[in-house]
Design a protein around this motif. Sequence first.
Motif, PDB file in Angstrom:
ATOM      1  N   TYR A  25      74.635  55.383   8.065  1.00 24.48           N
ATOM      2  CA  TYR A  25      75.747  54.501   7.677  1.00 24.48           C
ATOM      3  C   TYR A  25      76.406  55.175   6.490  1.00 24.48           C
ATOM      4  O   TYR A  25      75.858  55.165   5.391  1.00 24.48           O
ATOM      5  CB  TYR A  25      75.234  53.121   7.277  1.00 24.48           C
ATOM      6  CG  TYR A  25      74.581  52.369   8.410  1.00 24.48           C
ATOM      7  CD1 TYR A  25      75.363  51.696   9.352  1.00 24.48           C
ATOM      8  CD2 TYR A  25      73.202  52.316   8.539  1.00 24.48           C
ATOM      9  CE1 TYR A  25      74.774  50.994  10.386  1.00 24.48           C
ATOM     10  CE2 TYR A  25      72.606  51.620   9.581  1.00 24.48           C
ATOM     11  CZ  TYR A  25      73.399  50.963  10.502  1.00 24.48           C
ATOM     12  OH  TYR A  25      72.815  50.265  11.528  1.00 24.48           O
ATOM     13  N   TYR A  28      74.276  57.059   3.929  1.00 28.07           N
ATOM     14  CA  TYR A  28      72.916  56.526   3.957  1.00 28.07           C
ATOM     15  C   TYR A  28      72.277  56.755   5.321  1.00 28.07           C
ATOM     16  O   TYR A  28      72.869  56.473   6.361  1.00 28.07           O
ATOM     17  CB  TYR A  28      72.964  55.028   3.632  1.00 28.07           C
ATOM     18  CG  TYR A  28      71.641  54.325   3.725  1.00 28.07           C
ATOM     19  CD1 TYR A  28      70.670  54.512   2.744  1.00 28.07           C
ATOM     20  CD2 TYR A  28      71.364  53.474   4.793  1.00 28.07           C
ATOM     21  CE1 TYR A  28      69.450  53.864   2.828  1.00 28.07           C
ATOM     22  CE2 TYR A  28      70.142  52.833   4.874  1.00 28.07           C
ATOM     23  CZ  TYR A  28      69.196  53.026   3.887  1.00 28.07           C
ATOM     24  OH  TYR A  28      67.987  52.392   3.970  1.00 28.07           O
ATOM     25  N   ALA A  30      69.639  55.633   7.868  1.00 30.15           N
ATOM     26  CA  ALA A  30      68.806  54.460   8.130  1.00 30.15           C
ATOM     27  C   ALA A  30      67.574  54.827   8.947  1.00 30.15           C
ATOM     28  O   ALA A  30      66.549  54.164   8.869  1.00 30.15           O
ATOM     29  CB  ALA A  30      69.625  53.398   8.859  1.00 30.15           C
ATOM     30  N   PRO A  49      57.759  47.510  10.007  1.00 32.27           N
ATOM     31  CA  PRO A  49      58.194  46.538   9.005  1.00 32.27           C
ATOM     32  C   PRO A  49      59.713  46.458   8.891  1.00 32.27           C
ATOM     33  O   PRO A  49      60.415  47.270   9.480  1.00 32.27           O
ATOM     34  CB  PRO A  49      57.575  47.054   7.705  1.00 32.27           C
ATOM     35  CG  PRO A  49      57.125  48.433   7.974  1.00 32.27           C
ATOM     36  CD  PRO A  49      57.014  48.629   9.431  1.00 32.27           C
ATOM     37  N   ALA A  50      60.185  45.472   8.121  1.00 32.36           N
ATOM     38  CA  ALA A  50      61.629  45.306   7.934  1.00 32.36           C
ATOM     39  C   ALA A  50      62.227  46.593   7.390  1.00 32.36           C
ATOM     40  O   ALA A  50      61.550  47.381   6.738  1.00 32.36           O
ATOM     41  CB  ALA A  50      61.897  44.159   6.966  1.00 32.36           C
ATOM     42  N   ASN A  51      63.493  46.804   7.704  1.00 34.59           N
ATOM     43  CA  ASN A  51      64.217  47.930   7.136  1.00 34.59           C
ATOM     44  C   ASN A  51      63.758  49.280   7.704  1.00 34.59           C
ATOM     45  O   ASN A  51      64.011  50.319   7.132  1.00 34.59           O
ATOM     46  CB  ASN A  51      64.051  47.929   5.606  1.00 34.59           C
ATOM     47  CG  ASN A  51      65.101  48.759   4.929  1.00 34.59           C
ATOM     48  OD1 ASN A  51      66.169  48.984   5.479  1.00 34.59           O
ATOM     49  ND2 ASN A  51      64.795  49.227   3.739  1.00 34.59           N
ATOM     50  N   ALA A  52      63.058  49.244   8.835  1.00 33.50           N
ATOM     51  CA  ALA A  52      62.551  50.491   9.393  1.00 33.50           C
ATOM     52  C   ALA A  52      63.612  51.215  10.209  1.00 33.50           C
ATOM     53  O   ALA A  52      63.459  52.389  10.534  1.00 33.50           O
ATOM     54  CB  ALA A  52      61.329  50.200  10.267  1.00 33.50           C
ATOM     55  N   GLY A  53      64.687  50.531  10.575  1.00 34.47           N
ATOM     56  CA  GLY A  53      65.733  51.160  11.381  1.00 34.47           C
ATOM     57  C   GLY A  53      65.635  50.803  12.852  1.00 34.47           C
ATOM     58  O   GLY A  53      66.290  51.428  13.694  1.00 34.47           O
ATOM     59  N   LYS A  54      64.860  49.761  13.186  1.00 29.97           N
ATOM     60  CA  LYS A  54      64.654  49.394  14.596  1.00 29.97           C
ATOM     61  C   LYS A  54      65.937  48.906  15.239  1.00 29.97           C
ATOM     62  O   LYS A  54      66.325  49.338  16.327  1.00 29.97           O
ATOM     63  CB  LYS A  54      63.574  48.293  14.700  1.00 29.97           C
ATOM     64  CG  LYS A  54      62.293  48.622  13.950  1.00 29.97           C
ATOM     65  CD  LYS A  54      61.260  47.524  14.052  1.00 29.97           C
ATOM     66  CE  LYS A  54      61.639  46.216  13.393  1.00 29.97           C
ATOM     67  NZ  LYS A  54      61.704  46.229  11.928  1.00 29.97           N
ATOM     68  N   THR A  55      66.630  47.991  14.532  1.00 30.12           N
ATOM     69  CA  THR A  55      67.876  47.464  15.079  1.00 30.12           C
ATOM     70  C   THR A  55      68.924  48.573  15.190  1.00 30.12           C
ATOM     71  O   THR A  55      69.642  48.663  16.190  1.00 30.12           O
ATOM     72  CB  THR A  55      68.395  46.319  14.180  1.00 30.12           C
ATOM     73  OG1 THR A  55      67.413  45.290  14.156  1.00 30.12           O
ATOM     74  CG2 THR A  55      69.692  45.757  14.715  1.00 30.12           C
ATOM     75  N   SER A  56      68.962  49.433  14.188  1.00 26.81           N
ATOM     76  CA  SER A  56      69.913  50.544  14.214  1.00 26.81           C
ATOM     77  C   SER A  56      69.701  51.394  15.464  1.00 26.81           C
ATOM     78  O   SER A  56      70.657  51.847  16.101  1.00 26.81           O
ATOM     79  CB  SER A  56      69.752  51.412  12.971  1.00 26.81           C
ATOM     80  OG  SER A  56      69.921  50.637  11.808  1.00 26.81           O
ATOM     81  N   THR A  68      81.325  50.193  15.017  1.00 26.45           N
ATOM     82  CA  THR A  68      80.879  49.800  13.674  1.00 26.45           C
ATOM     83  C   THR A  68      81.375  50.842  12.695  1.00 26.45           C
ATOM     84  O   THR A  68      81.016  52.016  12.811  1.00 26.45           O
ATOM     85  CB  THR A  68      79.335  49.742  13.634  1.00 26.45           C
ATOM     86  OG1 THR A  68      78.868  49.004  14.763  1.00 26.45           O
ATOM     87  CG2 THR A  68      78.848  49.093  12.356  1.00 26.45           C
ATOM     88  N   GLU A 183      63.754  41.387  18.627  1.00 23.96           N
ATOM     89  CA  GLU A 183      63.012  40.236  18.100  1.00 23.96           C
ATOM     90  C   GLU A 183      63.438  38.939  18.783  1.00 23.96           C
ATOM     91  O   GLU A 183      63.815  37.970  18.134  1.00 23.96           O
ATOM     92  CB  GLU A 183      63.211  40.140  16.581  1.00 23.96           C
ATOM     93  CG  GLU A 183      62.661  41.363  15.863  1.00 23.96           C
ATOM     94  CD  GLU A 183      62.958  41.356  14.370  1.00 23.96           C
ATOM     95  OE1 GLU A 183      63.194  40.278  13.836  1.00 23.96           O
ATOM     96  OE2 GLU A 183      62.939  42.438  13.762  1.00 23.96           O
ATOM     97  N   ASN A 214      58.427  41.891  15.956  1.00 27.54           N
ATOM     98  CA  ASN A 214      57.631  41.796  14.742  1.00 27.54           C
ATOM     99  C   ASN A 214      56.238  41.306  15.048  1.00 27.54           C
ATOM    100  O   ASN A 214      55.372  41.300  14.184  1.00 27.54           O
ATOM    101  CB  ASN A 214      58.296  40.826  13.751  1.00 27.54           C
ATOM    102  CG  ASN A 214      59.325  41.544  12.903  1.00 27.54           C
ATOM    103  OD1 ASN A 214      59.246  42.765  12.754  1.00 27.54           O
ATOM    104  ND2 ASN A 214      60.261  40.819  12.364  1.00 27.54           N
TER     105      ASN A 214
END
Lengths: 262, 289
Positions: A25, A28, A30, A49-56, A68, A183, A214
Amino acid sequence: MVAAVLAESVAGDAKIVVKKFSVHYGAYTALSGVNLAVARNEIFSIVGPANAGKTSFLRVLNRMDALTSGMRYEGTVRFDGHDIRKWRNLYALRRRIGVVFPLPVGLPLSVFDNVAMAPRLRGVRHRDELEEIVERCLRRAALWGEVKDRLTALGSLLSGGQQQRLTIARALSQDPELLLLDEFSIAIDPVTTMKIEDVLLELKKEMTIIMVTNLVQQARRISDRMAFFHKGRCVEVGETAAMFDGDVRDEQTLDYLRGRFG
Amino acid sequence: MFQATALNRRNARIETGMRVAYLGMTLMLIVPVLLVLGVLIDKGAPALSWEFLTEVPLKGMTEGGIFPALMGTVALVLVALLASVPVGVAAAIYLSEYAPNTWLTRLVNLAIINLAGVPSIVHALFGVGAFVMFFGFGTSILAASLTLAVMTLPVVIVSTRESLRAVPQEFREACWTLGATRWQTIWRIVLPNAISGILTGVILEVSRTVGETAPIMFTGAAFFLPFLPQSVFDQTMAMSLHLFVISTQVPDVPEALPYAVALALIAVVLVMNAASIAFRVVLRRRKKW
Ligand SMILES: Nc1ncnc2c1ncn2[C@@H]1O[C@H](COP(=O)(O)OP(=O)(O)OP(=O)(O)O)[C@@H](O)[C@H]1O
Ligand SMILES: [Mg+2]
């Protein structure tokens, strides 16, 4: 090593092959260092865990990066052997990929129209045919019984869990070859979650499923293979059963899978 | 037993105080509106009649009705809307849905805001130069309406753009993942959910257009022209200019006459708004999130 070998072993009949992959991004990064393959008709889960880049990661698979601002990816992603970067008609690509978001996004339309949207976009006009598709998809998403009498009600008036199943039905209405679930169960009760997990096991006969979750136990219950993402890196990829049995390269993976993380 | 603390009580007092203050401000808003309407009705109503609305002005505009001015204003507003709404909505759709966030887009957005601040007399001069002379429309309804359209364009663009932006981004993304193009998404999801806000902008435009005098004075509105225009290339009378003329330029006008014209002017705004307000109410009832 294990991961690389497995990636090679499925590469022959892979639905998705990802190499030297990273997501950015702006300046940055991700997610980086992803090399994996997803076989046809398997359920592949991604945990971390959160912020791992899974959704990205999921967002690149259906090329939402193109919509985007600031988002881009490097490396190659092959879908049925074709580089998705060179795919000329992205709309055609997205039509083959169903997506379910973590929080349900019922479009501001009736229940019926929500599910009929994708068929309409691909040119289905006959009422009978639309009705048939809507019913089939709602049944599969374990929602038909609850909404069959209120198909004309607004989708956004359903309960949270019902809306989530509505978005699953909507994704199925695309007749996708690839189903991406991000998720999907955070808004659904455990009983319904189990029902949908059974549905996914049915569906994998017809499509390939990539599921971010998760719930480590959910990955264990239904996925054939899995990847562990952590802090923007793909730590490892392997057979789900083997990884839970302790066959991992990195201690962190096992800690995460056994719930001894952080 | 629960006991309110000093802080609880203080917060409750502040809460009540703020509520009363806001209510007071809101009521104060109504006062000038009621005063203006009261004066107009008090002084103008006696001169209002069906004949006043349907007859031409007589005896150097000191008697008779305002029919040509009434029709002229309606024509000016409608032609101006026909020109500005499609252009303004299209520009807003581009800016909100398609434009990448580059310096060019930011420049355009800045230009629109500045355009909204340009005084109407400057628009009038622009209208004379551009529509009357350069395009050769002469002083005509067309030139005057286009001048009004240019003047109100920023209002339409900004209000439309903001109502498009108010549609949650998740709706667009959900639609895109189904394989919809941007346009399909706009047509099926974004516009239906923004339409009520877009109409608000149009209402604002109508109100402003009906009342403007300067932009039409040099471009198409006539001082005195006691018959109806035959085409958009004719000049016309207009109520705003008529009001200006009979209150300042013509001797021996009965005192009630300007008030009656002003009352009719406001009635025109209300009638033209009523349709879109009704439409908006219907749409809002269907608002879906
Ligand atoms: N549109 C965006 N613009 C800028 N940064 C973004 C954007 N989307 C995600 N990121 C960043 O990318 C990183 C990874 O986010 P991502 O949503 O992929 O994580 P995740 O693994 O799905 O986390 P979670 O489990 O919490 O959903 C985060 O640091 C996030 O801030
Ligand atoms: Mg996520």
